[in-house]
Design a protein around this motif. Structure first.
Motif, short mmCIF file in Angstrom:
data_model
loop_
_atom_site.label_atom_id
_atom_site.label_comp_id
_atom_site.label_asym_id
_atom_site.label_seq_id
_atom_site.Cartn_x
_atom_site.Cartn_y
_atom_site.Cartn_z
N LEU A 27 4.96 13.55 -8.29
CA LEU A 27 4.06 12.70 -9.07
C LEU A 27 4.47 11.24 -8.99
O LEU A 27 3.63 10.34 -8.96
N ARG A 28 5.78 11.03 -8.96
CA ARG A 28 6.25 9.65 -8.95
C ARG A 28 5.82 8.89 -7.71
O ARG A 28 5.84 7.67 -7.69
N THR A 29 5.46 9.59 -6.67
CA THR A 29 5.12 8.88 -5.44
C THR A 29 3.63 8.58 -5.38
O THR A 29 3.17 7.97 -4.43
N ASP B 233 17.96 3.37 -9.76
CA ASP B 233 16.90 2.48 -9.30
C ASP B 233 17.41 1.57 -8.19
O ASP B 233 16.71 1.29 -7.23
N PHE B 234 18.63 1.04 -8.36
CA PHE B 234 19.14 0.07 -7.40
C PHE B 234 20.28 0.63 -6.57
O PHE B 234 21.01 -0.11 -5.94
N ALA B 235 20.42 1.93 -6.57
CA ALA B 235 21.50 2.52 -5.78
C ALA B 235 21.19 2.32 -4.30
O ALA B 235 20.03 2.25 -3.91
N GLY C 91 0.81 -1.22 0.00
CA GLY C 91 0.00 0.00 0.00
C GLY C 91 0.84 1.26 0.00
O GLY C 91 0.48 2.25 -0.64
N ASP C 92 1.99 1.21 0.70
CA ASP C 92 2.81 2.43 0.73
C ASP C 92 3.73 2.49 -0.48
O ASP C 92 4.58 3.37 -0.56
N MET C 93 3.59 1.57 -1.38
CA MET C 93 4.35 1.53 -2.64
C MET C 93 5.84 1.44 -2.42
O MET C 93 6.61 1.86 -3.27
N LYS C 94 6.25 0.91 -1.28
CA LYS C 94 7.69 0.80 -1.06
C LYS C 94 8.22 -0.58 -1.37
O LYS C 94 9.43 -0.76 -1.48
N SER C 95 7.34 -1.57 -1.43
CA SER C 95 7.88 -2.90 -1.72
C SER C 95 6.99 -3.63 -2.70
O SER C 95 5.80 -3.38 -2.82
N VAL C 96 7.62 -4.54 -3.40
CA VAL C 96 6.90 -5.33 -4.40
C VAL C 96 7.31 -6.79 -4.24
O VAL C 96 8.48 -7.10 -4.01
N THR D 200 11.92 4.57 -0.40
CA THR D 200 10.82 5.54 -0.54
C THR D 200 9.79 4.95 -1.49
O THR D 200 10.08 4.01 -2.21
N PRO D 201 8.58 5.52 -1.50
CA PRO D 201 7.58 5.02 -2.45
C PRO D 201 8.12 5.15 -3.87
O PRO D 201 8.56 6.21 -4.28
N ASN D 202 8.11 4.06 -4.58
CA ASN D 202 8.80 4.04 -5.87
C ASN D 202 7.99 3.35 -6.94
O ASN D 202 8.52 2.55 -7.69
#
Lengths: 328, 655
Positions: free
Chosen positions: B582-584, B180-182, B134-139, B203-205
């Motif tokens: 916007l990205r978040t 992206d992976f830094a 939901g917080d868009m931090k993990s997939v 962060t939300p990504n």
């Protein structure tokens, strides 16, 4: 004689080195490098290439090295017989050129034979029937052929062959034969495709050769010994071929030297238009996208052939014309 | 004239159809067989395969089809009908680069973990399902059990871990780690079990997640065949450097990249792949591919896809390209066809036995003009940065005329902005300063005190200096005819123009220098997905000339957070921050739409890019006996590119 040949070989070496430097520099002159043009292509198609990817690619292709290091890397490999890899085709350069060289040589030799076979008889005929109607018409045709751009001729012939003979245009083989193993049918298919390239590339050379042949022969025919022989009753044909033609052929032989590289470069524009799998289009593409090793190695190959060709033609001249001798 | 009318009516009819049927039609795919059976009530009793493969199974060379596909394969309902096995698809190419008619489809088809609808909702492809927190931090990615590479080895979470940890984050293979992976962005990547991977960000990504998961064969993968590639990787094979030298390379990473080769033509035919076709031979005159016996997609009758057995791409010159098409020797052509040849293709449809399908265009503007805001000369710089100057130039252009003359009236005259298909689109952005009003242009230019005229009647800068706009561009596509018209219109209002065409690499390098002139190139990033994943293009926050940066110095300042470059004015800074925000946000939500609209409202007023005409359609040539080719708007939304669907898997030759 031998010392002459050795001297020539030494000079050849010097020329090759100089050419390698010049070629390398010129190929690198356009701004950026292979990557820039590659990334530009991607960008134009809407593909976003991130800076990090560009850096990784630079390293992959060894383009992050300074120019002179890249040059020495290339030379070092060439001396070991490794002509490097093509960035675009992802194959060793030797393999790429080799694949195309066979067909290039076949087409070029056939074209050469065609050119000489057409221009020598016509030249002789023109000279012996000077100022006749046929002389004028051959001259006229010759100039027209010389003036028409090769690619235009190629396009016209391509379209005509497609429209009236239903032949698949472009390339040396129809689709179904391209990867098939060699067979009678494939050979016949090749023969069907050969006329256009040979005619187009050949006509460019015939006009000039006809004029040269004609001019030289006319010079000879007006000489004293010809009149004497005629007076002594030597038949016209024997007279013609035994002496004047042999002398007039000299200039043709001396120019064989640079027909060899012209052969390999395969008349690039025509080959591009006709999609012939020869080395010309390969070099063109390589130069456009700065595919360093492929372009550089092809240029070196052409240079090598030119110097060898010139040496061969000089030696041939010695053999044919007893008036020429080198050294003492 | 008649031709133009024909073309215009056809295309406007198509656009009308499109505007009325914006949403996708019937559902054409299901994530798993189970979902298909539940949704439709039909059952897939058994699986079938191509006769070509049945022979191999009988001979013991391949396991039976049920063992080759995953336990839960992807199910596709073909656009037209269930297909028949067999045939060779013939296409053309200009060279070995992958941006060619058939090769591009082969390389990108279904090689992604997920795909996206045009409303940016997710559709699993290779993955069985994907969960985003939901917080868009993990997939969390769940793979299909039984999914195999083209050599029969199972595809597991190891392949994803291998790519991210051992390839992307390896210093020698990737000297500059992707942001992206830094370390600042990626928190952790974990293999939960053989078929599950979890990635956590700091962060939300969401945009990063979506961009990565849908990465296709043209841009960089999320996975690599570990079992095959590890022998060239120094971490798994201490002798990797020796192995590389044996193969003719200097370092292990050169050999690795050669075998992995994501970007160019990969001539390692043994490299295992996942798409419907596998490259078997590449020569300077053709590229051959064969079906992948382990492809993970079936149709609703249980037939393992693809239907077609082989692909062949012949390399030809641009002159021969249209000739081969009209003589009917090509089954599919779409990338290299141009609108100007449309009448030629239409004329020969019967003789060549093919149909021409106009595919709607997806560029925000075929050609956009951008003034150089880094201009060194202070007088010019002040002028370029004054929005009134850009407004004047914009209204001086007669877009209808350009559309008529260059695109047969089939494109859309519009300002440089996103596509109408975007969920947040407002028509006013496309109309902003897009009317043809030379009177207004003259008025604005007079207001800017450019009233002095030279003896050629061109406007002069204050103090009598000449005003000359040098437009630098690459001669390709329809750039030249459009620019010649633009030059006419601008000179009609007194602004002298010099058109400078140059070779593409020169253009690219020049665009990165502050001495560059007016840049002219296509306006991209106009689809919903692209504008979401690359907001900086619209918020003027890029400093890469190749990405058409508005002002290199401002871009640098914004990217480095003030450490270098020139500080942009307040409104630009605000716009940039909005774009980063916007990205978040999650697409589809109210906040997302509101923010996107605010961004583009402001962007539209600032008018940094001047658009001409956009959305020019392109003719797709399809042989009449080749069926299941998608119809735009009915089967697929063209604004997502080809991404949501695989084209090659469904095509078949109807006997």
């Amino acid at each position: 004689m031998l010392s002459y040949v050795i001297q020539r070989l030494l000079f050849m070496g010097v020329v090759l080195v100089l050419v390698s430097v010049v070629a390398f520099v010129i190929i690198q002159l356009p701004p950026g490098d292979y990557l820039t043009s590659y990334v530009m292509q991607l960008q134009e198609r809407g593909h976003k290439v991130d800076k990090e990817q560009v850096i990784a690619l630079k390293k992959q292709y060894g383009l992050d090295l300074p120019i002179y290091l890249q040059y020495f890397k290339w030379i070092r490999k060439m001396l070991q017989g490794d002509f490097g890899r093509s960035f675009e085709w992802d194959k060793p350069v030797a393999e790429l050129i080799g694949e195309r060289l066979k067909l290039t040589v076949i087409i070029s030799l056939l074209t050469l034979i065609f050119t000489y076979a057409v221009s020598i008889p016509i030249g002789i005929y023109s000279a012996t029937h000077q100022y006749s109607v046929s002389d004028y018409s051959f001259t006229f045709l010759g100039f027209v052929g010389l003036a028409t751009p090769n690619f235009l001729l190629a396009l016209m012939l391509m379209f005509m062959f497609y429209k009236y003979f239903g032949l698949s245009v472009g390339g040396l083989f129809s689709f179904q034969y391209e990867l098939a193993p060699w067979s009678i049918d494939k050979f016949i298919d090749l023969l069907k495709h050969l006329p256009i390239p040979i005619i187009v590339i050949g006509t460019a050379g015939t006009a000039g050769l006809i004029r040269v042949m004609r001019g030289c022969l006319l010079d000879e025919l007006s000489k004293q010994y010809v009149i004497t022989a005629r007076a002594k009753g030597v038949g016209e044909r024997v007279l013609l071929f035994k002496y004047p033609v042999r002398v007039a052929i000299n200039p043709m032989i001396s120019t064989i030297g640079w027909t060899l590289p012209a052969i390999v470069s395969g008349e690039t524009i025509t080959a591009i238009v006709l999609s012939l799998p020869t080395t010309g289009p390969l070099l063109y593409r390589a130069l456009l996208c700065q595919d360093m090793y492929l372009a550089g190695s092809t240029v070196m190959l052409l240079t090598f052939l030119t110097v060898i060709g010139t040496l061969i033609s000089d030696l041939l001249l010695v053999w044919i014309d007893p008036r020429i001798r080198y050294g003492k | 004239m008649r031709r133009k009318l024909l073309v215009a009516t056809l295309l406007s009819g198509l656009i009308l159809l499109g505007l009325t049927t914006m949403s996708l039609g019937k559902r054409t795919y299901w994530d798993t067989v189970q979902m298909y059976e539940e949704a439709t009530g039909n059952k897939i009793e058994e699986f079938h395969e191509s006769p070509m493969l049945r022979v191999k199974v009988a001979a013991g060379e391949l396991p039976p089809v049920a063992e080759r596909i995953p336990e839960q394969p992807l199910v596709v309902d073909p656009f037209e009908e269930i297909g028949q096995y067999g045939g060779t698809l013939r296409g053309l190419a200009f060279g070995p680069s992958y941006w060619q008619d058939v090769e591009w489809l082969r390389r990108k088809d279904n090689l992604t973990l997920i795909s996206l609808f045009d409303d940016l909702s997710l559709r699993p492809v290779m993955a069985k399902s994907v969960e985003i927190s939901g917080d868009m931090k993990s997939v969390t990615i769940h793979l299909r059990k039984g999914l195999k590479w083209s050599d029969g080895v199972p595809f597991t979470a190891d392949d994803i871990m291998f790519y991210i940890v051992d390839v992307e984050m390896n210093d020698e293979l990737n000297p500059a780690v992707h942001p992206d992976f830094a370390p600042g962005n990626l928190e952790e990547i974990r293999k939960i079990d053989d078929y599950t991977v979890r990635i956590d960000f700091t962060t939300p990504n969401l945009s990063v997640i979506m961009n990565r998961l849908k990465r296709d064969g043209g841009q960089g993968w999320m996975f690599d065949p570990k079992h095959y590639l590890k022998k060239w990787h120094i971490k798994y094979n201490p002798k990797a450097n020796e192995l590389a030298k044996e193969e003719g390379f200097d370092h292990w990473w050169e050999a690795f990249r050669h075998h992995e080769n994501l970007y160019g033509l990969n001539t390692d035919y043994d490299l295992p792949r996942v798409g419907p076709f596998v490259l078997t031979k590449a020569t300077p005159s053709m590229m051959l591919s064969e079906r992948n016996p382990y492809y993970f997609v079936v149709d609703t009758a249980g037939n393992q896809l693809p239907y077609i057995d082989n692909l062949v791409s012949h390399i030809v010159s641009p002159e021969v390209y249209p000739m081969r098409i009209i003589s009917g020797e090509v089954d599919l052509a779409w990338i290299r066809t141009s609108l100007t040849d449309y009448p030629l293709y239409k004329e020969n449809e019967e003789e060549g036995d093919y149909r021409t399908i106009p595919w709607p265009g997806t560029t925000g503007s075929e050609l956009g003009l951008r003034l150089n805001l880094d201009e060194k000369d202070p007088v010019l710089r002040k002028l370029y940065r004054d929005v009134r100057f850009r407004q004047a130039l914009s209204v001086a252009i007669n877009r209808e005329a350009i559309n008529e003359n260059v695109f047969f009236g089939a494109a859309v005259p519009r300002q440089a902005t996103v596509l109408p298909a975007c969920s947040f689109f407002k028509e006013e952005w496309a109309e902003a300063y897009a009317q043809y009003d030379p009177h207004k242009a003259n008025g604005l230019l007079d207001e800017l005190q450019l009233t002095e005229r030279s003896k050629d009647d061109f406007r002069l800068l204050p103090k009598g200096k000449p005003l000359l706009l040098i437009i630098e561009y690459v001669e390709q596509g329809s750039n030249t005819p459009i620019l010649e018209l633009v030059k006419e219109y601008w000179e009609a209002v007194g602004v002298k123009v010099l058109l400078k065409s140059m070779e593409s690499t020169l253009w690219a390098t020049r665009m990165d220098t502050s001495g560059r002139g007016v840049g002219a190139t296509s306006v991209g990033y106009s689809t919903e997905l692209d504008s979401y994943t690359h907001p900086r293009y619209w918020t003027m926050g890029t400093s890469m000339g190749m990405q058409d940066s508005i002002c290199l110095e401002w871009g640098k300042w914004l990217e480095t957070n003030g450490k270098s470059g020139e500080e942009p004015p307040e409104d630009v800074k605000e716009l940039y921050n909005l774009g980063e925000k916007l990205r978040t946000l999650r697409p589809g939500t109210k906040e997302y739409v509101e923010l996107a609209q605010e961004i583009h409202d402001r962007s539209s007023k600032m008018l940094f890019r001047i658009g001409t005409v956009g959305m020019a359609p392109r003719p797709n040539i399809v042989k009449n006996n080749l069926r299941n080719f998608p119809v735009p708007f009915k089967d697929v939304s063209p604004y997502c590119g080809w991404e949501p669907i695989s084209v090659l898997e469904q095509l078949f030759f109807k006997k």
